[in-house]
Design a protein around this motif. Sequence first.
Motif, PDB file in Angstrom:
ATOM      1  N   SER A  47       0.852  -1.198   0.000  1.00 21.91           N
ATOM      2  CA  SER A  47       0.000   0.000   0.000  1.00 21.91           C
ATOM      3  C   SER A  47       0.888   1.247   0.000  1.00 21.91           C
ATOM      4  O   SER A  47       0.585   2.231  -0.673  1.00 21.91           O
ATOM      5  CB  SER A  47      -1.017  -0.012   1.143  1.00 21.91           C
ATOM      6  N   VAL A  48       2.018   1.189   0.730  1.00 24.93           N
ATOM      7  CA  VAL A  48       2.969   2.312   0.695  1.00 24.93           C
ATOM      8  C   VAL A  48       3.543   2.431  -0.724  1.00 24.93           C
ATOM      9  O   VAL A  48       3.607   3.516  -1.302  1.00 24.93           O
ATOM     10  CB  VAL A  48       4.099   2.084   1.735  1.00 24.93           C
ATOM     11  N   THR A  49       3.895   1.276  -1.306  1.00 25.66           N
ATOM     12  CA  THR A  49       4.453   1.263  -2.671  1.00 25.66           C
ATOM     13  C   THR A  49       3.488   1.935  -3.647  1.00 25.66           C
ATOM     14  O   THR A  49       3.874   2.792  -4.433  1.00 25.66           O
ATOM     15  CB  THR A  49       4.679  -0.208  -3.107  1.00 25.66           C
ATOM     16  N   GLN A  50       2.225   1.535  -3.543  1.00 25.72           N
ATOM     17  CA  GLN A  50       1.235   2.081  -4.468  1.00 25.72           C
ATOM     18  C   GLN A  50       1.103   3.593  -4.313  1.00 25.72           C
ATOM     19  O   GLN A  50       1.011   4.326  -5.294  1.00 25.72           O
ATOM     20  CB  GLN A  50      -0.114   1.413  -4.233  1.00 25.72           C
ATOM     21  N   SER A  51       1.142   4.064  -3.053  1.00 29.10           N
ATOM     22  CA  SER A  51       0.959   5.508  -2.902  1.00 29.10           C
ATOM     23  C   SER A  51       2.198   6.270  -3.386  1.00 29.10           C
ATOM     24  O   SER A  51       2.067   7.355  -3.942  1.00 29.10           O
ATOM     25  CB  SER A  51       0.530   5.877  -1.468  1.00 29.10           C
ATOM     26  N   ILE A  52       3.377   5.671  -3.234  1.00 34.67           N
ATOM     27  CA  ILE A  52       4.584   6.360  -3.756  1.00 34.67           C
ATOM     28  C   ILE A  52       4.529   6.421  -5.290  1.00 34.67           C
ATOM     29  O   ILE A  52       4.782   7.453  -5.896  1.00 34.67           O
ATOM     30  CB  ILE A  52       5.872   5.631  -3.285  1.00 34.67           C
ATOM     31  N   ILE A  53       4.136   5.299  -5.905  1.00 34.57           N
ATOM     32  CA  ILE A  53       4.045   5.275  -7.376  1.00 34.57           C
ATOM     33  C   ILE A  53       2.977   6.278  -7.842  1.00 34.57           C
ATOM     34  O   ILE A  53       3.153   6.984  -8.837  1.00 34.57           O
ATOM     35  CB  ILE A  53       3.713   3.846  -7.889  1.00 34.57           C
ATOM     36  N   GLY A  54       1.882   6.357  -7.062  1.00 40.64           N
ATOM     37  CA  GLY A  54       0.831   7.323  -7.376  1.00 40.64           C
ATOM     38  C   GLY A  54       1.392   8.743  -7.347  1.00 40.64           C
ATOM     39  O   GLY A  54       1.118   9.549  -8.239  1.00 40.64           O
ATOM     40  N   ARG A  55       2.193   9.042  -6.321  1.00 45.02           N
ATOM     41  CA  ARG A  55       2.796  10.375  -6.208  1.00 45.02           C
ATOM     42  C   ARG A  55       3.706  10.668  -7.416  1.00 45.02           C
ATOM     43  O   ARG A  55       3.875  11.801  -7.803  1.00 45.02           O
ATOM     44  CB  ARG A  55       3.613  10.462  -4.916  1.00 45.02           C
ATOM     45  N   HIS A  56       4.259   9.612  -7.985  1.00 43.49           N
ATOM     46  CA  HIS A  56       5.125   9.790  -9.159  1.00 43.49           C
ATOM     47  C   HIS A  56       4.310   9.777 -10.452  1.00 43.49           C
ATOM     48  O   HIS A  56       4.893   9.787 -11.535  1.00 43.49           O
ATOM     49  CB  HIS A  56       6.178   8.672  -9.227  1.00 43.49           C
ATOM     50  N   GLN A  57       3.011   9.698 -10.327  1.00 40.15           N
ATOM     51  CA  GLN A  57       2.103   9.601 -11.486  1.00 40.15           C
ATOM     52  C   GLN A  57       2.467   8.418 -12.383  1.00 40.15           C
ATOM     53  O   GLN A  57       2.385   8.490 -13.607  1.00 40.15           O
ATOM     54  CB  GLN A  57       2.141  10.894 -12.299  1.00 40.15           C
ATOM     55  N   GLY A  58       2.906   7.366 -11.732  1.00 39.44           N
ATOM     56  CA  GLY A  58       3.243   6.158 -12.476  1.00 39.44           C
ATOM     57  C   GLY A  58       2.162   5.120 -12.262  1.00 39.44           C
ATOM     58  O   GLY A  58       1.079   5.428 -11.768  1.00 39.44           O
ATOM     59  N   SER A  59       2.461   3.896 -12.657  1.00 39.39           N
ATOM     60  CA  SER A  59       1.474   2.837 -12.422  1.00 39.39           C
ATOM     61  C   SER A  59       2.198   1.572 -11.979  1.00 39.39           C
ATOM     62  O   SER A  59       3.387   1.398 -12.243  1.00 39.39           O
ATOM     63  CB  SER A  59       0.671   2.577 -13.689  1.00 39.39           C
ATOM     64  N   ILE A  60       1.448   0.739 -11.286  1.00 41.61           N
ATOM     65  CA  ILE A  60       2.020  -0.539 -10.848  1.00 41.61           C
ATOM     66  C   ILE A  60       1.035  -1.626 -11.232  1.00 41.61           C
ATOM     67  O   ILE A  60      -0.176  -1.473 -11.024  1.00 41.61           O
ATOM     68  CB  ILE A  60       2.311  -0.532  -9.332  1.00 41.61           C
ATOM     69  N   SER A  61       1.533  -2.694 -11.832  1.00 44.62           N
ATOM     70  CA  SER A  61       0.630  -3.800 -12.165  1.00 44.62           C
ATOM     71  C   SER A  61       1.301  -5.104 -11.765  1.00 44.62           C
ATOM     72  O   SER A  61       2.513  -5.149 -11.540  1.00 44.62           O
ATOM     73  CB  SER A  61       0.300  -3.790 -13.650  1.00 44.62           C
ATOM     74  N   VAL A  62       0.481  -6.129 -11.659  1.00 42.60           N
ATOM     75  CA  VAL A  62       1.025  -7.393 -11.173  1.00 42.60           C
ATOM     76  C   VAL A  62       0.441  -8.554 -11.973  1.00 42.60           C
ATOM     77  O   VAL A  62      -0.739  -8.535 -12.348  1.00 42.60           O
ATOM     78  CB  VAL A  62       0.770  -7.546  -9.646  1.00 42.60           C
ATOM     79  N   ALA A  63       1.280  -9.520 -12.262  1.00 39.07           N
ATOM     80  CA  ALA A  63       0.811 -10.750 -12.903  1.00 39.07           C
ATOM     81  C   ALA A  63       1.378 -11.898 -12.079  1.00 39.07           C
ATOM     82  O   ALA A  63       2.532 -11.836 -11.651  1.00 39.07           O
ATOM     83  CB  ALA A  63       1.336 -10.824 -14.330  1.00 39.07           C
ATOM     84  N   SER A  64       0.560 -12.884 -11.810  1.00 41.67           N
ATOM     85  CA  SER A  64       1.052 -13.946 -10.934  1.00 41.67           C
ATOM     86  C   SER A  64       0.394 -15.273 -11.271  1.00 41.67           C
ATOM     87  O   SER A  64      -0.782 -15.316 -11.649  1.00 41.67           O
ATOM     88  CB  SER A  64       0.743 -13.564  -9.482  1.00 41.67           C
ATOM     89  N   THR A  65       1.145 -16.332 -11.148  1.00 45.30           N
ATOM     90  CA  THR A  65       0.590 -17.677 -11.328  1.00 45.30           C
ATOM     91  C   THR A  65       0.974 -18.496 -10.103  1.00 45.30           C
ATOM     92  O   THR A  65       2.169 -18.624  -9.808  1.00 45.30           O
ATOM     93  CB  THR A  65       1.181 -18.357 -12.577  1.00 45.30           C
TER      94      THR A  65
END
Length: 455
Positions: free
Chosen positions: A418-436
Amino acid sequence: MSMSVPVVGNFRQVPEVAQAGCRITERPENDLTDYAQLLDVIDVGICAVDRTLCIRSWNAFMAAHSGYGSREVIGRPLFELFPELPQDWLKERFDRVFDLGVPSFTSWEQRRYLFSFPHNCPINGGVESMQQDTRLLPIKDELGRVVQVLVCLFDVTDAVLLHHRLAETIQVLEEERQEQQQLIARLAETQEQLIQSEKLAAIGQLAAGVAHEINNPVGFVMSNFRSLEHYVEGAFTLIELFDRHIDVLPAEARAQVARLKQDMDYEFVANDVRALVAESRDGLERVKRIVSDLRDFSRVGETDWQWANVHACLDSTLNVVMNEIKYKAKVVKAYGDLPEIECMPFQLNQVFLNLLVNAAQSIRERGTITLRTRTEDDHVCIEIEDTGAGMTPEVMKRIFDPFYTTKPVGKGTGLGLSVTQSIIGRHQGSISVASTPGLGTTFTLQLPQRHTTAM
Ligand SMILES: Nc1ncnc2c1ncn2[C@@H]1O[C@H](COP(=O)(O)OP(=O)(O)OP(=O)(O)O)[C@@H](O)[C@H]1O
Ligand SMILES: [Mg+2]
């Protein structure tokens, strides 16, 4: 035939009321009340039926709401006149009152109404028929036999409307209460998050202090060590020169030197000292690098926008977490060509740290963590791929929720992503995940090269 219902006081028989079906005995001498008239005045439906379920009395309330005057109904079968009545159910009730001689009560909650009367003041509340409470009372003769049953119909439509409105209000209040509870829960979460970030900041400061304290002694140890290395090399050069000219010494002195060399295992020491010096130098370099990374790290609270090299951020974070990773995973770097980006480097370090630690923790025994970078239009992409346990779709849905963790108590706080997501948000970037599940997980970050709006 004279009849009786429980009446308090001393009554004299009044024939017209007796005909109307009430229990009539006697009336006090000075009481001139006309009971039949009373039955027409009260706001309750009164109707009496005999054993054959023919109507024996019918008051004005019933006449007004049914549209049948008492002349039209007296003596006629109830169910013939009112086919909408729940015959089987009502017959059973009548039978019970006739047989047992005890009253029976039905509220609108069980059966909204018996007689289908329109409500005479239809209100918006959606109730079109008069809602009724019903009482069936036995009317007994002097021998105590039930000869008629008195049906008392109470119009409770207004109460029902009120009840509905109350229920709606309670529903609204309940929804508000739930919203408030959610709000309180969210507040508690935010408060915990604040406490956590304060804790992180405090730990950061502590780390910065410790790093600073270590930095000074490491600095002078490094400098002394360089001198020491130089001196050791000098000493060995001296000893080698001495060895070359040993023959000039008297035999006794040469024997003493040979003994001493043997006692101290000179050949081994001479080789080992060089190895020790080289290893120690390496160790000191590492301490220096870790201290410097730690100092960088303790600046996670810094929010200065700077031009920085993503690979340098990744590498310094790798140094800090290497200890956590090295027993679990081989780290493969597949770095592309990246321009510097405008970012908050110390916060990006925190992002990489969270993703790398998660990747390492997802690997049970041994695996690989691959770091890939590339440029896409005006963005840089960073992929962190692991060959760990992977995630089910259910887990994936929740990973960015604060405090969501699948790790044992004490191992994870559930705040990393959740911290990661908010930092990326502050950078106006995006985070996505793919998992198996069973195969692994890849987190992909996209960060704009240039920071546009101040956040
Ligand atoms: N690389 C990954 N592989 C498998 N599961 C992952 C991975 N990264 C995250 N997860 C799942 O997402 C959950 C949330 O991750 P997050 O980093 O937010 O919290 P945490 O690692 O549990 O605790 P914390 O990071 O606060 O110590 C983890 O508990 C884990 O179930
Ligand atoms: Mg984590």
